[in-house]
Write an enzyme that holds these catalytic residues in place. Sequence first.
Site, PDB file in Angstrom:
ATOM      1  N   ASP A 195       0.828  -1.197   0.000  1.00  0.00           N
ATOM      2  CA  ASP A 195       0.000   0.000   0.000  1.00  0.00           C
ATOM      3  C   ASP A 195       0.868   1.255   0.000  1.00  0.00           C
ATOM      4  OD1 ASP A 195      -2.310  -1.477   0.008  1.00  0.00           O
ATOM      5  OD2 ASP A 195      -2.591  -1.389   2.177  1.00  0.00           O
ATOM      6  N   LYS A 217      -3.805   3.125  -2.310  1.00  0.00           N
ATOM      7  CA  LYS A 217      -4.963   3.992  -2.541  1.00  0.00           C
ATOM      8  C   LYS A 217      -4.690   5.366  -1.949  1.00  0.00           C
ATOM      9  CE  LYS A 217      -8.254   0.127  -2.169  1.00  0.00           C
ATOM     10  NZ  LYS A 217      -7.245  -0.915  -1.886  1.00  0.00           N
TER      11      LYS A 217
END
Length: 415
Positions: A195, A217
């Site tokens: 991530d 994200k």
Amino acid sequence: MIALAGLDLTDRLVVCVGAGSVAERRITRLRAAGARVLLVAPVATERLSALAASGAIEWHARPFAASDLDDAWFCHTATGDAAIDAVVVDAAEERRVWCVNAGHGGRGTARLAAETTSGDVMVGVVSTAGADPRRTVAVRDAIAQRLAEGALPLRRRRRPLVGSVALVGGGPGPIDLMTVRARALLAEADVVVHDRLGPTGVLAELGDDVELVDVGKRPQHHPVPQDEINAIIVDRAAKGLRVVRLKGGDPFVYGRGGEEVIACRAAGIPVEVVPGISSAIAVPAAAGVPVTHRGVAGTLHVVNGQDAPSEATLAALRDDTATVVALMGVSALARFVSAARAAGAPETRPVAFVENGHTPQQRTIRTTLGTAIQDAETHRLANPAVLVFGEVARADLLLPAAAVPVAASHGEGIG
């Protein structure tokens, strides 16, 4: 000269002469290696006697005879009598059987290494200038610690038939807040799917041949949908690769780890989950905000700040003895605070916003529910941030009020 070798003792005869405490420890280790153990000694410890009675080892309750070694692959002598040990060593050498002399390691023909294992890797340490067990054990322990920390390369060169997936919680960001298990799995990984947040600094420690897949994200920007992330980890594992899905915080605290477990199991891929320190606890702690505190707050309510507050969340916001921690809630802060006030949460409820927790850019904004929206705008509150609502967010809870500004402070903590 000493040469270090690995011996496969599975179902091979090992003769142990002497049955005291040293032999007891060594026989435990030899049995764990799969050896068939013949014990030769007039008397034995209670534990060795019990092993013989159960059939786990064979015991000849008499003095050693050279013929005991006729079918042996390996020998260990620990009689406590140097003369008898020497006889055993000589008899073994005549039959070309390697022999460990526990009483005087330098006078045997073999030495047992101080061992440690990590996954399918075994490391052994021996001394070349006479037996020095304390030194070899100390070196072994140091290597074991480095292996456990993931600081040494462990990846297999030969791929297994079936790969695996580990969903690893990386914690709030600092590498030294990762678990030992997390570091070890990263050291073994062929592929790391990671991530944007979390301990991304650890990626620089990985080998050049480790595939790194960035699926991070950002607010209002999800370049890799969750279904595609699931497909990536399943695809790599199906090729026989060891996949680590590295997440910030904990995989099961708003990390969509459950969805990834379901995807792996549906594809028949072995999957494990490694917990991490959730930012819901770690980031407030970095700012000196305990999420529970005796006599102040005994209930912790963690929510996704992007969702409209549920009735349970609103009840917690009204409760003087509850702490509400909202993750990913900056963009929806105004809606969240307005709903809390409309539901009857007091305007004076203390609030703390902690930006960039556990980084050099960490900043804490202290405010109240009544002024939270205005202060967030004034200080330009931005992601990533953890929002804490409750009496534990009082500036003077752990520190004198004069020591902590009520508005914004940088790097605020308790030390």
